[in-house]
Scaffold this active site. Sequence first.
Site, PDB file in Angstrom:
ATOM      1  N   ILE A 251    -117.139  12.465 -85.719  1.00 51.79           N
ATOM      2  CA  ILE A 251    -116.032  12.065 -85.184  1.00 51.79           C
ATOM      3  C   ILE A 251    -115.756  12.300 -83.750  1.00 51.79           C
ATOM      4  O   ILE A 251    -116.513  13.221 -83.117  1.00 51.79           O
ATOM      5  CB  ILE A 251    -114.968  12.622 -86.084  1.00 51.79           C
ATOM      6  CG1 ILE A 251    -114.905  14.056 -85.985  1.00 51.79           C
ATOM      7  CG2 ILE A 251    -115.036  12.041 -87.477  1.00 51.79           C
ATOM      8  CD1 ILE A 251    -113.618  14.716 -86.827  1.00 51.79           C
ATOM      9  N   CYS A 252    -114.924  11.592 -83.029  1.00 49.79           N
ATOM     10  CA  CYS A 252    -114.263  11.490 -81.818  1.00 49.79           C
ATOM     11  C   CYS A 252    -113.829  13.007 -81.540  1.00 49.79           C
ATOM     12  O   CYS A 252    -113.330  13.662 -82.367  1.00 49.79           O
ATOM     13  CB  CYS A 252    -113.079  10.719 -81.839  1.00 49.79           C
ATOM     14  SG  CYS A 252    -112.436  10.835 -79.999  1.00 49.79           S
ATOM     15  N   PRO A 253    -114.434  13.760 -80.278  1.00 55.51           N
ATOM     16  CA  PRO A 253    -115.177  13.100 -79.349  1.00 55.51           C
ATOM     17  C   PRO A 253    -116.739  13.032 -79.216  1.00 55.51           C
ATOM     18  O   PRO A 253    -117.251  12.826 -78.157  1.00 55.51           O
ATOM     19  CB  PRO A 253    -114.870  13.763 -78.110  1.00 55.51           C
ATOM     20  CG  PRO A 253    -114.468  15.124 -78.693  1.00 55.51           C
ATOM     21  CD  PRO A 253    -113.988  15.140 -80.143  1.00 55.51           C
TER      22      PRO A 253
END
Length: 72
Positions: free
Chosen positions: A9-11
């Site tokens: 998941i981000c980042p």
Amino acid sequence: MKIDAKGLICPEPIMLLHRAIHEASSGDVIELTATDPAAERDVEKFCEYLNHELVSKKISDGLLEFKVRKIS
């Protein structure tokens, strides 16, 4: 160079792309595969702000595939 960022998941996907771009030579194409929907926006902005070319973007069944060419 291929980056498998599925499940991250981000980042994390954009951080992996940033590292690959740093290690690549001018003109090289990096292929990034991700599942995080935020990657679509992040990769587009990354290319825009750092002046790299988004060669292609494919989204199918929750899988995002990008090809980014390093410029300069």
